[in-house]
Design a protein around this motif. Structure first.
Motif, mmCIF file in Angstrom:
data_model
loop_
_atom_site.group_PDB
_atom_site.id
_atom_site.type_symbol
_atom_site.label_atom_id
_atom_site.label_comp_id
_atom_site.label_asym_id
_atom_site.label_seq_id
_atom_site.Cartn_x
_atom_site.Cartn_y
_atom_site.Cartn_z
ATOM 1 N N ASP A 24 35.244 10.790 -20.355
ATOM 2 C CA ASP A 24 35.067 11.914 -21.271
ATOM 3 C C ASP A 24 33.745 12.581 -20.933
ATOM 4 N N PRO A 25 33.789 13.781 -20.373
ATOM 5 C CA PRO A 25 32.539 14.453 -19.979
ATOM 6 C C PRO A 25 31.847 15.060 -21.188
ATOM 7 N N ILE A 26 30.681 15.598 -20.946
ATOM 8 C CA ILE A 26 29.989 16.378 -21.966
ATOM 9 C C ILE A 26 30.878 17.587 -22.275
ATOM 10 N N SER A 95 29.151 18.465 -15.011
ATOM 11 C CA SER A 95 28.128 19.499 -14.941
ATOM 12 C C SER A 95 28.729 20.814 -15.404
ATOM 13 N N TRP A 96 27.861 21.798 -15.538
ATOM 14 C CA TRP A 96 28.263 23.097 -16.066
ATOM 15 C C TRP A 96 27.875 24.172 -15.068
ATOM 16 N N PHE A 104 25.417 14.905 -14.741
ATOM 17 C CA PHE A 104 25.186 13.972 -15.837
ATOM 18 C C PHE A 104 26.192 12.833 -15.667
ATOM 19 N N PHE A 105 25.680 11.650 -15.462
ATOM 20 C CA PHE A 105 26.518 10.510 -15.152
ATOM 21 C C PHE A 105 26.812 9.663 -16.378
ATOM 22 N N GLY A 106 28.012 9.097 -16.391
ATOM 23 C CA GLY A 106 28.322 8.039 -17.318
ATOM 24 C C GLY A 106 27.778 6.721 -16.804
ATOM 25 N N GLU A 107 27.977 5.668 -17.582
ATOM 26 C CA GLU A 107 27.455 4.357 -17.194
ATOM 27 C C GLU A 107 28.360 3.642 -16.203
ATOM 28 N N GLY A 108 29.522 4.182 -15.956
ATOM 29 C CA GLY A 108 30.383 3.623 -14.934
ATOM 30 C C GLY A 108 31.406 2.640 -15.471
ATOM 31 N N GLY B 43 23.552 4.549 -16.499
ATOM 32 C CA GLY B 43 24.011 5.593 -15.589
ATOM 33 C C GLY B 43 22.847 6.202 -14.831
ATOM 34 N N LEU B 44 23.162 6.930 -13.782
ATOM 35 C CA LEU B 44 22.112 7.620 -13.029
ATOM 36 C C LEU B 44 21.513 8.723 -13.885
ATOM 37 N N GLN B 45 20.191 8.820 -13.828
ATOM 38 C CA GLN B 45 19.479 9.834 -14.594
ATOM 39 C C GLN B 45 18.680 10.700 -13.636
ATOM 40 N N LEU B 46 18.744 12.001 -13.840
ATOM 41 C CA LEU B 46 18.004 12.914 -12.980
ATOM 42 C C LEU B 46 16.513 12.818 -13.251
#
Lengths: 114, 115
Positions: A24-26, A95-96, A104-108, B43-46
């Protein structure tokens, strides 16, 4: 929390079984990416959606892998007939268009194939 | 072909010491460059990004990076490392928004901070 969420966080399966991961993305993000990360490696691109359209797929994405984003919101990544080599962390990012490229990544979702 | 090289697999520094993580890239056009941090279970953070303009960019958590076109490098620096900086750091290169959609990541540098 309005970040990227992934489910399940961990999945253990037997070789040959099918597995499905959800992302589920932003909410306002129209781009969605799937990456795979194995131990000691950086994220490797798998596929990319803009809204509901899957615009690019990596050669890493074999025929056993399929991804969908049916309504341009959440996405699923399915792996059929899993193999031990599929064991990895599957990362989702969004991303937008209007931003400047930040993902923007999720925790996987960690997959272990026995 | 686009690629990112992080020559150092693992770095150990003492808390309070300065840090530099190396990143070299290969890209056919003007690159968009990024540094991400990944803590265990996160998660990866910028941390920061470079698109154009000033080649020295500031990021979060006191990090900065310098883009050197002549050396195809984008090294990450921090003047004084804190124990909480221990993590995996990834350099990435991407296509400009609207014309590309892939981001290429390096293999990462694992940072250990000793007291």
């Amino acid at each position: 929390d309005t970040g990227v969420s992934q489910d399940p966080r961990h999945k253990i399966t037997k070789r040959g079984q099918n597995v499905t991961f959800r992302c589920d993305p932003i909410s306002e993000h129209n781009r969605l990416y799937w990456y795979r990360q194995t131990l000691g490696q950086g994220p490797e691109f798998l596929t990319y959606f803009q809204n509901e359209a899957q615009l690019e797929k990596s050669r890493l994405l074999s025929d056993r892998f399929s991804a969908e984003r049916p309504k341009g919101s959440f996405s699923t990544l399915e792996i059929q007939r899993t193999e031990q080599g599929d064991s990895a962390m599957y990362l989702c990012a969004s991303s937008w268009d209007a931003n400047t490229g930040e993902l923007f990544f999720g925790e996987g979702s960690r997959l272990t194939v026995l | 072909a686009q690629s990112v090289t992080q020559p150092d697999i693992h770095i150990t520094v003492s808390e309070g010491a300065s840090l530099e993580l190396r990143c070299n890239y290969s890209y056919g056009a003007t690159p968009y460059l990024f540094w991400y941090v990944q803590s265990p279970g996160q998660g990866l953070q910028l941390l920061l990004k470079y698109f154009s303009g000033d080649t020295l960019v500031q990021g979060i958590k006191g990090f900065e990076a310098e883009f050197k076109r002549s050396q195809s490098s984008f090294n990450l620096r921090k003047p004084s490392v804190h124990w909480s900086d221990a993590a995996e750091y990834f350099c990435a290169v991407g296509a400009p928004m609207g014309t590309g959609n892939q981001f290429y990541f390096g293999t990462g540098t694992s940072l250990t901070v000793i007291p």
